[in-house]
Design a protein around this motif. Sequence first.
Motif, PDB file in Angstrom:
ATOM      1  N   GLY A 231      37.948  29.606  47.771  1.00  0.00           N
ATOM      2  CA  GLY A 231      37.259  28.782  46.784  1.00  0.00           C
ATOM      3  C   GLY A 231      37.347  29.421  45.414  1.00  0.00           C
ATOM      4  O   GLY A 231      37.116  30.637  45.268  1.00  0.00           O
ATOM      5  N   ASP A 232      37.704  28.633  44.412  1.00  0.00           N
ATOM      6  CA  ASP A 232      37.926  29.171  43.076  1.00  0.00           C
ATOM      7  C   ASP A 232      36.701  29.891  42.521  1.00  0.00           C
ATOM      8  O   ASP A 232      36.805  30.995  41.972  1.00  0.00           O
ATOM      9  N   ASP A 233      35.534  29.278  42.632  1.00  0.00           N
ATOM     10  CA  ASP A 233      34.340  29.880  42.045  1.00  0.00           C
ATOM     11  C   ASP A 233      34.009  31.218  42.704  1.00  0.00           C
ATOM     12  O   ASP A 233      33.659  32.192  42.023  1.00  0.00           O
ATOM     13  N   THR A 234      34.099  31.267  44.024  1.00  0.00           N
ATOM     14  CA  THR A 234      33.808  32.510  44.743  1.00  0.00           C
ATOM     15  C   THR A 234      34.813  33.589  44.383  1.00  0.00           C
ATOM     16  O   THR A 234      34.447  34.752  44.158  1.00  0.00           O
ATOM     17  N   PHE A 235      36.087  33.221  44.311  1.00  0.00           N
ATOM     18  CA  PHE A 235      37.130  34.189  43.968  1.00  0.00           C
ATOM     19  C   PHE A 235      36.898  34.751  42.572  1.00  0.00           C
ATOM     20  O   PHE A 235      36.916  35.968  42.359  1.00  0.00           O
ATOM     21  N   ARG A 236      36.652  33.873  41.599  1.00  0.00           N
ATOM     22  CA  ARG A 236      36.487  34.323  40.216  1.00  0.00           C
ATOM     23  C   ARG A 236      35.261  35.219  40.062  1.00  0.00           C
ATOM     24  O   ARG A 236      35.318  36.265  39.403  1.00  0.00           O
ATOM     25  N   THR A 289      44.081  30.399  34.564  1.00  0.00           N
ATOM     26  CA  THR A 289      43.965  30.250  33.104  1.00  0.00           C
ATOM     27  C   THR A 289      42.540  30.488  32.601  1.00  0.00           C
ATOM     28  O   THR A 289      42.309  30.443  31.402  1.00  0.00           O
ATOM     29  N   GLU A 290      41.592  30.751  33.515  1.00  0.00           N
ATOM     30  CA  GLU A 290      40.189  30.836  33.119  1.00  0.00           C
ATOM     31  C   GLU A 290      39.919  32.084  32.263  1.00  0.00           C
ATOM     32  O   GLU A 290      40.488  33.151  32.488  1.00  0.00           O
ATOM     33  N   THR A 291      39.005  31.911  31.327  1.00  0.00           N
ATOM     34  CA  THR A 291      38.623  32.989  30.424  1.00  0.00           C
ATOM     35  C   THR A 291      38.054  34.181  31.174  1.00  0.00           C
ATOM     36  O   THR A 291      38.399  35.336  30.898  1.00  0.00           O
ATOM     37  N   VAL A 293      38.557  35.182  34.162  1.00  0.00           N
ATOM     38  CA  VAL A 293      39.583  35.898  34.929  1.00  0.00           C
ATOM     39  C   VAL A 293      40.364  36.834  34.005  1.00  0.00           C
ATOM     40  O   VAL A 293      40.643  37.989  34.356  1.00  0.00           O
ATOM     41  N   ALA A 294      40.715  36.346  32.815  1.00  0.00           N
ATOM     42  CA  ALA A 294      41.441  37.196  31.856  1.00  0.00           C
ATOM     43  C   ALA A 294      40.601  38.411  31.472  1.00  0.00           C
ATOM     44  O   ALA A 294      41.109  39.535  31.382  1.00  0.00           O
ATOM     45  N   ARG A 295      39.322  38.208  31.252  1.00  0.00           N
ATOM     46  CA  ARG A 295      38.459  39.337  30.881  1.00  0.00           C
ATOM     47  C   ARG A 295      38.320  40.322  32.038  1.00  0.00           C
ATOM     48  O   ARG A 295      38.276  41.539  31.830  1.00  0.00           O
ATOM     49  N   ALA A 296      38.232  39.789  33.255  1.00  0.00           N
ATOM     50  CA  ALA A 296      38.134  40.677  34.419  1.00  0.00           C
ATOM     51  C   ALA A 296      39.403  41.520  34.554  1.00  0.00           C
ATOM     52  O   ALA A 296      39.346  42.727  34.824  1.00  0.00           O
ATOM     53  N   LEU A 297      40.555  40.883  34.361  1.00  0.00           N
ATOM     54  CA  LEU A 297      41.824  41.619  34.432  1.00  0.00           C
ATOM     55  C   LEU A 297      41.887  42.718  33.376  1.00  0.00           C
ATOM     56  O   LEU A 297      42.406  43.812  33.634  1.00  0.00           O
ATOM     57  N   ALA A 298      41.354  42.447  32.178  1.00  0.00           N
ATOM     58  CA  ALA A 298      41.415  43.439  31.105  1.00  0.00           C
ATOM     59  C   ALA A 298      40.544  44.650  31.406  1.00  0.00           C
ATOM     60  O   ALA A 298      40.804  45.749  30.903  1.00  0.00           O
ATOM     61  N   LYS A 299      39.497  44.479  32.228  1.00  0.00           N
ATOM     62  CA  LYS A 299      38.650  45.609  32.589  1.00  0.00           C
ATOM     63  C   LYS A 299      39.351  46.537  33.576  1.00  0.00           C
ATOM     64  O   LYS A 299      39.069  47.738  33.618  1.00  0.00           O
ATOM     65  N   LEU A 300      40.252  45.978  34.385  1.00  0.00           N
ATOM     66  CA  LEU A 300      40.868  46.758  35.457  1.00  0.00           C
ATOM     67  C   LEU A 300      41.690  47.948  34.949  1.00  0.00           C
ATOM     68  O   LEU A 300      41.528  49.064  35.449  1.00  0.00           O
ATOM     69  N   PRO A 301      42.592  47.763  33.954  1.00  0.00           N
ATOM     70  CA  PRO A 301      43.366  48.928  33.495  1.00  0.00           C
ATOM     71  C   PRO A 301      42.503  50.054  32.952  1.00  0.00           C
ATOM     72  O   PRO A 301      42.817  51.221  33.160  1.00  0.00           O
ATOM     73  N   GLU A 302      41.425  49.712  32.266  1.00  0.00           N
ATOM     74  CA  GLU A 302      40.582  50.773  31.705  1.00  0.00           C
ATOM     75  C   GLU A 302      39.977  51.633  32.802  1.00  0.00           C
ATOM     76  O   GLU A 302      39.901  52.863  32.684  1.00  0.00           O
ATOM     77  N   GLY A 303      39.527  51.002  33.897  1.00  0.00           N
ATOM     78  CA  GLY A 303      38.985  51.778  35.007  1.00  0.00           C
ATOM     79  C   GLY A 303      40.056  52.538  35.762  1.00  0.00           C
ATOM     80  O   GLY A 303      39.854  53.683  36.172  1.00  0.00           O
ATOM     81  N   CYS A 304      41.219  51.914  35.926  1.00  0.00           N
ATOM     82  CA  CYS A 304      42.293  52.525  36.719  1.00  0.00           C
ATOM     83  C   CYS A 304      43.004  53.657  35.990  1.00  0.00           C
ATOM     84  O   CYS A 304      43.608  54.520  36.625  1.00  0.00           O
ATOM     85  N   LEU A 305      42.971  53.650  34.665  1.00  0.00           N
ATOM     86  CA  LEU A 305      43.701  54.650  33.894  1.00  0.00           C
ATOM     87  C   LEU A 305      42.833  55.828  33.477  1.00  0.00           C
ATOM     88  O   LEU A 305      43.309  56.717  32.763  1.00  0.00           O
ATOM     89  N   LYS A 306      41.572  55.839  33.914  1.00  0.00           N
ATOM     90  CA  LYS A 306      40.765  57.023  33.666  1.00  0.00           C
ATOM     91  C   LYS A 306      41.367  58.197  34.433  1.00  0.00           C
ATOM     92  O   LYS A 306      41.892  58.034  35.532  1.00  0.00           O
ATOM     93  N   LYS A 307      41.274  59.368  33.838  1.00  0.00           N
ATOM     94  CA  LYS A 307      41.989  60.518  34.390  1.00  0.00           C
ATOM     95  C   LYS A 307      41.138  61.272  35.409  1.00  0.00           C
ATOM     96  O   LYS A 307      39.943  61.442  35.243  1.00  0.00           O
ATOM     97  N   GLU A 328      51.549  37.083  32.514  1.00  0.00           N
ATOM     98  CA  GLU A 328      51.958  35.837  33.163  1.00  0.00           C
ATOM     99  C   GLU A 328      51.002  34.682  32.889  1.00  0.00           C
ATOM    100  O   GLU A 328      51.404  33.519  32.931  1.00  0.00           O
ATOM    101  N   MET A 329      49.746  34.985  32.628  1.00  0.00           N
ATOM    102  CA  MET A 329      48.749  33.928  32.439  1.00  0.00           C
ATOM    103  C   MET A 329      49.079  33.084  31.216  1.00  0.00           C
ATOM    104  O   MET A 329      49.367  33.616  30.146  1.00  0.00           O
TER     105      MET A 329
END
Length: 853
Positions: A231-236, A289-291, A293-307, A328-329
């Motif tokens: 379900g889209d809402d649950t996934f997002r 294309t949801e806003t 989702v884009a913001r959630a994706l942008a948070k991921l690199p910051e957490g993953c690239l911490k040393k 791709e979005m």
Amino acid sequence: MVKNILQDAMEKVRTAIMGPEGEREAKRLLTAYRDEIQGKHWNLKPRDFAAGNAILDAEPRTQIDVLLAMQSSGLFNWQMSSLKANLHARNLPWTVADLESLVATTASVNYWGSDWDAFLRPLQRYVEQGNALTPAMEEALRGYAKALKDAPGAHIRKIQARIGALLGEDEAVLPDPGETWSDAAIADLTRMPEETQRAWKRLFAQAQKSDSAKPTPAWRKEAQSRVAAIGDDTFRASIARWFGAVNVPRMETVQHEHEGRTWENQQSTGSDRNISLLKGLAWCCADRTETDVARALAKLPEGCLKKQPGVGPWAVRAASAAIWALTEMDSPEAAGQLGLLKTRVTFRTALNAIEQGLASAAQRAGVSKADLEDLSVPTYGFEPNGTRREEFGECAATATLTPLGEIEVAWFSANGKAVKSVPVAVKKEHGPELKAFKSDIDAAGKMLTAQKSRFDGFYLPERVWTYSDWQSRFCMHPILGAVARRLIWHFSEPNGERKTQGIWSDARTGFVDVHDAPIAWITDDTEIRLWHPIGFAVDDVLAWRNYLQDHSIVQPFKQAYREVYLLTEAELRTQTYSNRFAGHILKQHQMNALAALRGWKNKLRLMVDDTYPPASKELPDLGLRAEFWVEGVGETYGTDTTESGSYLYLSTDQVRFYALAAPENYAHAGGGGYTGVRWGQAAEPSVALPLTEVPALAFSEIMRDVDLFVGVCSVGNDPTWQDGGPQGQYHDYWANYSFGDLSATAQTRHAVLTRLLPRLKIASRCILTDRFLVVRGDLRTYKIHLGSGNILMEPNDQYLCIVQDRSAARTDMPVNFLPFEGDQRLALILSKAFLLADDTRITDPTILLQIKR
């Protein structure tokens, strides 16, 4: 263990299935094939051999017998892999007994899984046809899954996921516990209906099949169907929570023993499986294309690239997947979030991916990358005047972009009365709307900070717009306008006949000059660019500084007070290089992070037998490359390096300019100077350009970056280094830098304080000298150096060590009086001045002990 349990049953089953004749024929064909391929090593193709053709053209029953004989005889080496993969790819008429024998044999003879990828295909087809696994199949699969539980490698992860999908068991597909995000995900799943849990498990199994650089079209199609089942809402909502919780895994101390010796080291608790899951989940977002989702994706690199100590960025694969998904979005928000990440990420590989992503998105949009960054900044619901009003039933909130470039939120109760915090009714009755509002305000604040940094980069390369484009992109945009309206701009007619400088006044008046007179001749075609003080008379620059002070305008970065670096007599003599910033000792990791933020390429230097290029910045529009020559310093591993071997400190040398295509120089990690030799491979020496041929603006901005590296990263700024650092080897440098001549940046602080001091409540206690802000307290008189911020106390120049408390902020520190944002050292100097002017109220015992000594 699996082998012991299954060996006897396997022999009986195989004999019953194949029969004597089938077993003999299969062994005969296998023996003939093995004899033919003996001595052959590479690119073995069964069709190139007579026995191979005989097997591939045999009856399906015989081909099954060959596979079973191959497994039972242990012929699972790489020479047989092509034949085995070819046969397993065929839709052969496997019986239940065949498959039970196959799974038992494979578990028995192929413990580490080199063949399981192929043998699972017929088993998966069997299940997909609606058949259930038999107890014998389940027993073998569970035993093998248990044996592989702690085995490393992407191939093993894929096998585990496929086994988990066949068994439908949680252990093979759920995230490993122990990380913030995975614990949250596991907890969330337990609260979901069973059907939704099963859908998530299927998606997790899919996500773990993420070993390639990017997903195939088939992978994306399958992922879309699995997301739809959730379900889209649950996934997002779920990925927004989980991606936002991603952080560097904790380290734990592990004790080791060997031959009577015991030692400890720190090991990460992070899970390789979890990184693969995050990577796959990020891929799942690429077609959205949801806003949010884009913001959630942008948070991921910051957490993953911490040393992580000894590791560096701990989840590069997942960060790269998030950046790819944003690329791709098909969404302006995604492009805006890429632009935001560009100003927040320092890891060079990720920065390159972000630049490539912006270039790809710009190509799709049919604009330049720079134009895309202008056009893709969201408004976050703000009106052009910089306000956003949101109603929550009878209550309301108003968010306002202040003249200082901050966002203030005011709340109003049901009767319209202003209240200090969120009304209880809003929290109870409008939880989702409140959460969305707070998310927008938080995102707007981060974007506003990022845009200040982006505007500061408009000088290199120099951006030029038409006035009509400038108005539509910046002036009418609430976020960009909050930055652009506080800056000075340079105007010129297309034919170059008229030029002037101006700053935005208001919507009615438009732009005004330094005398507050409207600039009436600006048209839509007028060219506009960011004003730079280079090339202007001192009186012109001072006039703009007076204008900003008179109108209480705080610029988003140094512009009117921007340092200008002109060629010195020494640089004219050396011709091709500058020694202006040579001889400094910098903290390497701090300099590396700052260099990345300023668009420089730099590699951390390790204490190894290797060569490294200098820190460099490319200026493609000018066909230039700037090099800042630095080398690692120190000789003692563990004292002068981190545990992983990277130097703690760098020494600085020359700044040079080269043609963009010129070969890079290299220096050995341990020093010795830069040459055209890279690790023993001679190259044509690069010829540095005469400094007089470098455009004045480019030279000034590059030197300003280098000054910033030194001013921020020098060990001379560290108040705890009075003893000279490790073994006291840098004492002379620390003393000379801490209280020596002022750099251009420190001279700018002097100019700011000259104007600022009369307006402060401690003005009567302060005197400004050539290098110090002198503060008279009741106990002592203090001299604060305008470069380092370090302090000497009169009458005997006794050193006073005050270490900045970054977690606390003094409410009486006059930040609002500063004419520009971003100079933290100036703010620190003022904070120390306010503290010391009222030294009788100091309660910190470590400071008092020094003052009263």
